[in-house]
Design an enzyme around this catalytic site. Sequence first.
Site, PDB file in Angstrom:
ATOM      1  N   HIS A   1       1.652  -7.228   2.635  1.00 55.45           N
ATOM      2  CA  HIS A   1       0.993  -8.503   2.894  1.00 55.45           C
ATOM      3  C   HIS A   1      -0.524  -8.371   2.748  1.00 55.45           C
ATOM      4  O   HIS A   1      -1.107  -7.354   3.133  1.00 55.45           O
ATOM      5  CB  HIS A   1       1.284  -8.978   4.320  1.00 55.45           C
ATOM      6  CG  HIS A   1       2.638  -9.604   4.484  1.00 55.45           C
ATOM      7  ND1 HIS A   1       3.783  -8.867   4.519  1.00 55.45           N
ATOM      8  CD2 HIS A   1       3.005 -10.903   4.639  1.00 55.45           C
ATOM      9  CE1 HIS A   1       4.828  -9.685   4.689  1.00 55.45           C
ATOM     10  NE2 HIS A   1       4.379 -10.919   4.756  1.00 55.45           N
TER      11      HIS A   1
ATOM     12  N   ASN B   1       0.489   1.344   3.741  1.00 58.24           N
ATOM     13  CA  ASN B   1       0.770   0.047   4.347  1.00 58.24           C
ATOM     14  C   ASN B   1       0.961   0.173   5.863  1.00 58.24           C
ATOM     15  O   ASN B   1       0.460  -0.646   6.635  1.00 58.24           O
ATOM     16  CB  ASN B   1       2.020  -0.547   3.698  1.00 58.24           C
ATOM     17  CG  ASN B   1       2.291  -1.981   4.138  1.00 58.24           C
ATOM     18  OD1 ASN B   1       1.387  -2.696   4.577  1.00 58.24           O
ATOM     19  ND2 ASN B   1       3.525  -2.402   4.014  1.00 58.24           N
TER      20      ASN B   1
END
EC number: 3.1.30.-
Length: 270
Positions: free
Chosen positions: A123, A154
């Site tokens: 994201h 991430n």
Amino acid sequence: MARYPKNSTIYSILIGMCIVGFWVFENFYTPSPYSENSEENRESSFPFEFLPSSTTGDIVHHSYFSLSYNEPYEQAEWVAYTLDWKHLTYEDRERPFFVEDPWVKSKSADWRNYKGSGYDRGHLCPAGDRRFSEQAYNETFYTSNISPQDKYFNAGVWNRLERHVRQWAKRYGSVNVITGGVLEPGLEEIGDEDVDVPKTFYKIVARQDKGKLKVIGFLMRGVEQQIPLEKLCVPIDSIEALTGIDFFKGIDSGLQKKLERSVDTKEWKF
């Protein structure tokens, strides 16, 4: 000669049908978009004067974030959003499907490009920053808001920086965030649509302090690294040089030059 019960044949057929059905669902099912019309897809609250330039002209305003999509790289070159302390809730929300963004002119990359690639669907505007409403949360699962990321990056330093930005939102009341991968020729590509894998990611945070604009920029390789976040700070000028994007183009040019040419970590609590 041994005979198998008729039931075993029926069970085999049913199992085969289930496998085929699951394959069809995985490869062809696409849920409805999360903002159905222009009223739901109204311009986000991100300050207009802070919006960066777009190298493609494909700017999309969702209800709770804005983005500039770069079709050749099949991802956003930047995502911009405001994070207010009131947005930070611990409300548990059901994780939705990733879906193509219908508001991107060319449509964003299909999430299936990431399957078997070894990369996370990372994201840019974090889902964790948008738990305050179902639509705000779901919108972060448009594929225009994701970029291929190494899973350790991430879950590691990128996640640490996102959590630190939340701390700043609590401390300062509100911050504005611009983030994305550095899109450049020669990157590794994944999937049928050749989604590029950025080697480097950036994040820029801005806030108002007694009428004065404070900004800070981060630039990091897309791999896990155990170093203090303040060591990843760079002048925003250097991010502009790498991306070709003009950040804070709407503010006074003299102030813009002053803010973007140096790093001042003293104005931010680490």
